[in-house]
Design an enzyme around this catalytic site. Structure first.
Site, short mmCIF file in Angstrom:
data_model
loop_
_atom_site.label_atom_id
_atom_site.label_comp_id
_atom_site.label_asym_id
_atom_site.label_seq_id
_atom_site.Cartn_x
_atom_site.Cartn_y
_atom_site.Cartn_z
N THR A 25 7.53 -18.20 1.99
CA THR A 25 8.67 -18.02 1.08
C THR A 25 10.01 -18.14 1.78
O THR A 25 10.97 -18.67 1.21
CB THR A 25 8.56 -16.63 0.40
OG1 THR A 25 7.43 -16.65 -0.46
CG2 THR A 25 9.80 -16.32 -0.43
N ASP A 73 2.14 -22.73 1.95
CA ASP A 73 2.14 -21.38 1.40
C ASP A 73 0.99 -20.70 2.14
O ASP A 73 -0.11 -21.27 2.22
CB ASP A 73 1.85 -21.47 -0.11
CG ASP A 73 1.90 -20.12 -0.80
OD1 ASP A 73 1.21 -19.19 -0.33
OD2 ASP A 73 2.61 -19.99 -1.80
N THR A 105 4.17 -14.45 3.72
CA THR A 105 3.78 -13.04 3.85
C THR A 105 2.37 -12.75 3.34
O THR A 105 1.74 -11.79 3.77
CB THR A 105 4.76 -12.12 3.08
OG1 THR A 105 4.70 -12.45 1.68
CG2 THR A 105 6.17 -12.27 3.61
N1 ASP Z 1 3.02 -17.12 -1.18
C1 ASP Z 1 3.97 -16.92 -0.10
C2 ASP Z 1 3.24 -17.21 1.20
O1 ASP Z 1 2.48 -16.41 1.63
C3 ASP Z 1 4.50 -15.54 -0.13
C4 ASP Z 1 5.54 -15.23 0.90
O2 ASP Z 1 5.74 -15.91 1.86
O3 ASP Z 1 6.19 -14.15 0.73
O4 ASP Z 1 3.42 -18.27 1.77
#
Ligand code: ASP
Length: 356
Positions: A25, A73, A105
């Site tokens: 993200t 992602d 994340t």
């Molecule tokens: N879906 C995203 C990922 O894990 C979520 C994030 O980065 O906060 O790449």
């Protein structure tokens, strides 16, 4: 997924940090089908850091950025992603004093746990970070997380894989993502913080880290994860009413090499001998079976309750207070190596990187 350099500067400097951008993200942009990873991260990161107060900018370490050619992602990460990162860090180890991994994340704590096992005996910082909001959006946490990750990656006393997020430095192999929306998204439920931001300072607590134990050269273990990246290791979270045939459908498949079972509370399961029979059969076939609790905090004591009696006899290894991430990636790591079964079992119940 090989990295390509995206910064003109390639000057060698004993104190330089390498930033590896994998996606997530923090670097995402809005596209027709929703948020997806955007490119040109080196320039975007540099632009964001100019928003820090001048004194903070001056205290930043020198760094280079490499971006993976396929940005993801992190929900698309696999054991091969973990392997690629470990190899890339190993390749650049003599050139950089520390590493920052920019990662989504969602599976960041899985990657951090896996890297901890692959990079055993690490003698410098590897800090993973990301953000809950894209770097360029209002109230993004991206800038603060990048700032802290760079600061901790420049501390030579930190000698392990850690996560910096929302002002906290967590041991990678102890961390979980605890919130799907809040900026304070990560926690280390069974181990204290390795460090934290206090005002303008980034404070590391050496007595909690692996640095004081680290002696001699790193002892990286970089096995080929190709044999454990097609579903050979599984995770089963028990639910009330689970039937032996359901468990058997997973465990008896000849492709399965290991399984993480998440039991109730202190290590209990339904009073159903046929469930234990299925587990004992799989263990007898040489499959590596381990158990942790479904509770995010606390340990398990196999056999403390009558409801958990029989697990030891069925060959189930106690995962104590390990996170699901740490237990699962440890199974992957041990099963990727050509170890005798008994040694594999011994290593699972030992603490390799402070994960239990
Ligand atoms: N879906 C995203 C990922 O894990 C979520 C994030 O980065 O906060 O790449």
């Amino acid at each position: 997924m090989s990295p390509h350099s995206s910064l003109a500067s390639t000057a060698l400097d004993a104190d330089r940090i390498l930033v590896i951008y994998t996606g997530g993200t923090i670097g995402m942009e809005q596209h027709a089908h929703g948020l997806s990873p955007g490119g040109d991260f080196a320039a975007r990161m540099a632009a964001a850091l100019t928003q820090l107060p001048i004194a903070h900018q001056r205290s930043l370490p020198a760094y280079d950025v490499v971006s993976y050619s396929t940005l993801i992602d992190s929900s698309a990460a696999t054991p091969l992603t973990w392997q690629q990162l470990a190899h890339d860090i190993n390749d650049k180890l003599s050139t950089y004093a520390g590493f920052v991994i920019i990662h989504g994340t969602d599976t960041l704590s899985w990657t951090a746990s896996s890297l901890a096992y692959q990079l055993q005996g690490l003698d410098r910082p590897v800090v993973l970070t990301g953000a809950m909001k894209p770097l360029e959006t209002e109230h993004s946490d991206g800038l603060e997380n990048l700032h802290g990750a760079l600061q901790f990656a420049a501390k030579p006393e930190l000698k392990e894989v850690a996560i910096y997020f929302a002002g906290k430095l967590l041991r990678g192999a102890r961390a979980i993502k605890q919130h799907s929306e809040a900026l304070d998204a990560f926690a280390s439920p069974s181990y204290p913080l390795l460090g934290e931001r206090v005002g303008d300072d980034f404070v590391y607590y050496p007595s909690r880290g692996l640095g004081l134990q680290q002696r001699g050269a790193p002892r990286f273990e970089l096995p080929d994860y190709g044999c454990v990246c097609h579903g050979e290791v599984i995770r089963i979270v028990l639910w009330p009413g689970i039937a032996a045939w359901q468990l058997d459908a997973w465990l008896s498949d000849s492709r399965i090499k290991g399984a993480l079972l998440q039991l109730w509370g202190a290590g209990n399961l339904p009073d159903a001998p046929d469930l234990l029979d299925v587990m004992a059969k799989a263990s007898g076939e040489g499959k590596l079976l381990a158990a942790i609790s479904q509770c995010p905090q606390g340990s398990i004591q196999l056999g403390a309750y009558a409801a958990g009696h029989g697990l030891n006899d069925a060959g189930i290894l106690a995962g104590d207070d390990m996170t699901p991430e740490a237990a699962f990636t440890k199974l992957v790591h041990l099963l990727a190596q050509p170890l005798p079964s008994e040694l594999r079992r011994q290593r699972f119940i030992a603490s390799l990187v402070g994960e239990r």
